[in-house]
Design an enzyme around this catalytic site. Sequence first.
Site, PDB file in Angstrom:
ATOM      1  N   LYS A  23       0.867  -1.196   0.000  1.00  0.00           N
ATOM      2  CA  LYS A  23       0.000   0.000   0.000  1.00  0.00           C
ATOM      3  C   LYS A  23       0.889   1.226   0.000  1.00  0.00           C
ATOM      4  CE  LYS A  23      -4.424   0.903   0.119  1.00  0.00           C
ATOM      5  NZ  LYS A  23      -5.564   0.028  -0.239  1.00  0.00           N
ATOM      6  N   ASP A  55      -6.870   4.264  -4.660  1.00  0.00           N
ATOM      7  CA  ASP A  55      -7.583   4.149  -3.385  1.00  0.00           C
ATOM      8  C   ASP A  55      -8.212   5.533  -3.209  1.00  0.00           C
ATOM      9  OD1 ASP A  55      -7.623   2.050  -0.939  1.00  0.00           O
ATOM     10  OD2 ASP A  55      -7.666   4.063  -0.098  1.00  0.00           O
TER      11      ASP A  55
HETATM   12  N1  GLU Z   1      -7.206   0.206  -2.975  1.00  0.00           N
HETATM   13  C1  GLU Z   1      -7.961  -0.941  -3.340  1.00  0.00           C
HETATM   14  C2  GLU Z   1      -7.996  -1.907  -2.170  1.00  0.00           C
HETATM   15  O1  GLU Z   1      -8.094  -1.466  -1.071  1.00  0.00           O
HETATM   16  C3  GLU Z   1      -7.492  -1.558  -4.641  1.00  0.00           C
HETATM   17  C4  GLU Z   1      -6.083  -2.022  -4.679  1.00  0.00           C
HETATM   18  C5  GLU Z   1      -5.632  -2.538  -6.027  1.00  0.00           C
HETATM   19  O2  GLU Z   1      -6.439  -2.621  -6.933  1.00  0.00           O
HETATM   20  O3  GLU Z   1      -4.435  -2.869  -6.115  1.00  0.00           O
HETATM   21  O4  GLU Z   1      -7.971  -3.102  -2.280  1.00  0.00           O
END
Ligand code: GLU
Length: 449
Positions: free
Chosen positions: A126, A166
Amino acid sequence: MNAYLEKVINDVRAKHGTEPEFVQTVEEVLSSLEPVIAKHPEYEKVDLLGRMVEPERMFTFRVVWCDDQGNWHTNRGWRCQFNGALGPYKGGLRFQKNVYEGIVKFLGFEQIFKNSLTGLPIGGGKGGSDFDPAGKSDAEVMRFCQSYMTALYRYIGPDVDVPAGDMGVGGREIGYLYGQYRRLKGVWENGVLTGKGQTYGGSVIRPEATGYGAVYYLTNVLKHEGDTIEGKTIAAAGFGNVTWGICKKAMQLGAKVITLSGPDGYVLDPEGVATEEKVDFLLTMRATDPMHVKPYADKFGVQFFPGEKPWGVKCDVVMPSAMQNDVKMEQAEKIAKCGAKYYIEVANMPTTNDALAFLREQKHMIVAPSKAVNAGGVGVSALEMAQNSERLVWTEDEVDAQLKKMMQNIHDNSAKAAEEYGLGYDLVAGGNIAGFLKVAQAMMEQGCF
Ligand code: GLU
């Protein structure tokens, strides 16, 4: 609690006192693992949990950009490559004023288990920035994204680490980030990011995937209970990408979302956000002013409750889909009395641990955890990666069918794991256990590091 689990949790509490969100998610996940640790003494022997709560690596960088008036700003950027046992680190970037190490770490930790649950080869990561996108022009956002990518590009790649969106990061931001990556590397490596536009390798249904997946997950819970989705009323929160997807899929399947919320309050639409015009209006609102949901009430002549949250409104299904810790004890008590049987978490960690424990104790309710419910988003990101590496574009029907199947597997595997460990139909513990076991096995098989 098992002494080893307690030791790991206490170590995390001691080391991360200034990162309460990270401590919270570790407590939540590890507290489900008691029967697993009892059955697998080999994990304690190699301190597998002590390793899992420590990111493989995490870095901070400076992001300098110039606004339209010629003033310079310095923001902070982060990327946490938490666990790469199952595949390249995968997870979104959050651009929001309140982002700091603790938020990035909490989201990265959740992502490990969520990504594992998808059944696809993606590790957990992340990132983000304390940049506040509210009120910024396209040109400012572009300069910010270019600067962000200039700092990050050396450390990511289709087989290394694949960021995505996100909060605060959507198709526009991903486009600018990818443009800068391509400029710097001089290669067509579009598998480095997901959530791209469809002209350059984005997958169909990716924008809708998290919301669609959440509703598919709900249908599996309903099926387990001998119930169906038709006619169900859903209290949701937020009005961003995820909630938009929930409204759309709920409408297609004959259910309706009756609440939306924003930082300014919530709206109650008893008829449901269940026409194309209403669903499309969410996109307009988000693009013009992501801080206010009141324009929905003004446009469609429904009630607006300033400064309040929708929790407690009479409904069949509660889906907290806005942000972390939106439902605290006070809201949980209202939810327990609102008549809903289903509490389906959608946002990452939307419930405080005490409120979640309270809701799980309610005999009349079924609780499902966000890391399983919202996994369709990252799941379709993994499908986007597959399309990019195949140099192919899949059709909407193909992607939707895979998403639907994926959500069924996530639900069924969670239910099965809970059952196997003697926990009954406990989707929270089952999700944690099923997600954990695959990562644990991969880590054991890959040896100690
Ligand atoms: N931010 C999204 C999540 O919390 C998507 C992450 C992604 O697609 O890599 O899973």
